[in-house]
Design an enzyme around this catalytic site. Structure first.
Site, PDB file in Angstrom:
ATOM      1  N   CYS A  94      40.032  93.231  27.816  1.00 38.78           N
ATOM      2  CA  CYS A  94      39.511  91.929  26.865  1.00 38.78           C
ATOM      3  C   CYS A  94      38.905  92.389  25.634  1.00 38.78           C
ATOM      4  CB  CYS A  94      38.281  91.487  27.921  1.00 38.78           C
ATOM      5  SG  CYS A  94      37.504  90.144  27.520  1.00 38.78           S
ATOM      6  N   ASN A 102      40.418  82.107  23.176  1.00 36.81           N
ATOM      7  CA  ASN A 102      38.986  82.086  23.856  1.00 36.81           C
ATOM      8  C   ASN A 102      38.075  83.336  23.353  1.00 36.81           C
ATOM      9  OD1 ASN A 102      38.603  84.033  26.511  1.00 36.81           O
ATOM     10  ND2 ASN A 102      40.691  84.097  25.932  1.00 36.81           N
TER      11      ASN A 102
END
Ligand SMILES: Cc1cc2nc3c(=O)[nH]c(=O)nc-3n(C[C@H](O)[C@H](O)[C@H](O)COP(=O)(O)O)c2cc1C
Ligand code: SF4
Ligand code: SF4
Length: 426
Positions: free
Chosen positions: A135, A73
């Site tokens: 992230c 993603n």
């Protein structure tokens, strides 16, 4: 029924299954439905300044008939206003006071910013904080997420800033995009973290469209590296958990994340040192109800062994995970083929001929008139390859062959050689 309650660095939850910070924890509606389904905790989708996301943003690796072996993603943190999230966290906590709600946080690397957001989320009653230093896309380019998680000094410093004001336990979520995760885990521990969680996603490019010559996924003709997760990353995550669990300098509880989809996966993480687990891809793939099987499976596993509480198995396999230098060089296994179930596909023969030690012979069996596969045990190095490629489970068994030699590791061997040299020269 065993006691499934856990305590992870001071955060209690009715069972070890938490939803990881990701799309399934994006709103109160979702988290409340998840708790109704049986999840013990939820790490809310990372909060920070309102973020603009792209379309499209997900891609998956399918292997044969197996869908979503890997998932990728380029999504950023929550794109909903902080006030809205805080209101829903507060409502959810009131409805489910015994469930764990952890706020995942990511802000600019400024002390006041961290203080501000910590106070705001603690005011609505969260049970703990998780600092997203993992992230790898979008935020990292702006000095947040894995840009912090890749530098032990920044991990330590920003953990300290949070600990200056935090009243609830602080979990530091680490990135796997690093050479040795123990260094950042140690830094989190030195900064005062109550626990670490791992792993966040791994840098990845899921594929290239052969017709359009574009990355998958792409956004209007351009792609960027994304974060990889799902079943394919489990071995990487499990190793990182085990490495941190056996490192005395880390020394704080671990929340295990990465490719967990069944109760078996969860038990593996618990045995290798995690005090609880977080799940994202499996919940995105199959929905919240997978937790029912996880709870049942874990319960049965513990009951069958007469174990009263899930916390009793935490870390029980860590001492068996060591360095290569400590393995017994005199331990020997060989392959043995069970003729009764062999379908004569020859896959084992080809694998051993081409990629191992050429010790599976094709022998003509006079009695049956058929060809039989036979391992020349004296030449077998016990590499497991034939058992791995054999399509009939259990047909090739790896069996231990006792030797008259005592256990001897590389370290012991070198020590013995050095002692001998000393004797000869001394
Ligand atoms: C679409 C998507 C969005 C994610 N967003 C976040 C996030 O906002 N914060 C975070 O800490 N991790 C985020 N993650 C990472 C997951 O929390 C988790 O660490 C990772 O997916 C590995 O677990 P899994 O293999 O069970 O999916 C996201 C993952 C996916 C797939
Ligand atoms: S274990 Fe390895 S060496 Fe032994 S038979 Fe199988 S493939 Fe060959
Ligand atoms: S791979 Fe398995 S099934 Fe195929 S020939 Fe070898 S033992 Fe028999």
């Amino acid at each position: 029924m065993a006691d499934l309650r856990i305590n992870l660095g001071g955060i209690e939850s009715p069972n070890p299954f938490w939803l990881a910070s990701a799309p399934p924890t994006n709103s109160g509606y979702q988290v409340q439905r998840a708790f109704e389904a049986g999840w013990g905790g939820a790490v809310w989708k990372t909060l920070g300044d309102p973020i603009i996301n792209t379309t499209s943003r997900f891609a998956a690796l399918h292997l044969g008939s197996r869908r979503v072996v890997g998932f990728n993603n380029i999504e950023l943190i929550t794109d909903r206003p902080l006030e809205e999230n805080l209101k829903e966290i507060s409502e959810t906590k009131k409805r489910f006071p015994k469930h764990a709600i952890i706020a995942s946080l990511m802000v600019e690397p400024r002390r006041e910013k961290w203080h501000e957001i910590v106070k705001a989320v603690e005011a609505v009653g969260v049970d703990g904080l998780e600092l997203n230093f993992g992230c790898p896309h979008g935020m990292a380019e702006r000095g947040m997420g894995s840009a912090v998680g890749q530098q032990p000094d920044l991990v330590r410093q920003q953990t300290e800033w949070v600990k200056e004001v935090a009243e609830t336990p602080v979990i530091v979520k680490l990135t796997p995009n690093i050479t040795d995760i123990r260094y950042t885990a140690r830094a989190a521990s030195q900064g005062g973290a109550d626990a670490v969680s791992m792993i966040n996603t791994i840098n990845s490019l899921m594929g290239v469209d052969l017709d359009r010559w574009l990355p998958i996924p792409h956004v209007d003709g351009k792609g960027a590296h994304g974060g990889y997760c799902g079943p394919a990353v489990k071995p990487i995550a499990l190793n990182m958990v085990a490495e941190c669990a056996r490192d005395p300098q880390v020394g704080i509880p671990i929340s295990g994340i990465g490719g967990i989809g069944t109760w078996r996966d969860a038990v593996e993480f618990l045995l290798m040192g995690a005090s609880g687990v977080q799940i994202c891809t499996a919940a995105m793939h199959h929905g919240f109800r997978i937790v029912e099987d996880m709870i049942d499976g874990l319960n049965n596993y513990l009951d069958q062994r007469g174990i009263a509480s899930v916390m009793e198995i935490v870390g029980k396999a860590v001492h068996t995970y060591s360095d290569w230098n400590n393995l017994n060089l005199n331990y020997k296994v060989v392959a043995r083929i069970h003729e009764e179930t062999c379908i004569h596909c020859n896959k084992c023969h080809i694998a051993c001929e081409d990629a191992s030690h050429q010790c599976i012979d094709i022998v003509h069996n006079e009695q049956t008139g058929r060809e039989t596969l036979v391992v020349r045990e004296e030449d077998c190095v016990g590499c497991n390859l034939c058992a791995i490629v054999c399509p009939v489970e259990g047909t090739i068994e790896m069996v231990e062959v006792p030797t008259s030699l005592p256990p001897l590791s590389w370290n012991q061997r070198q020590a013995a050689l050095a002692a001998n040299e000393d004797r000869e020269t001394g």
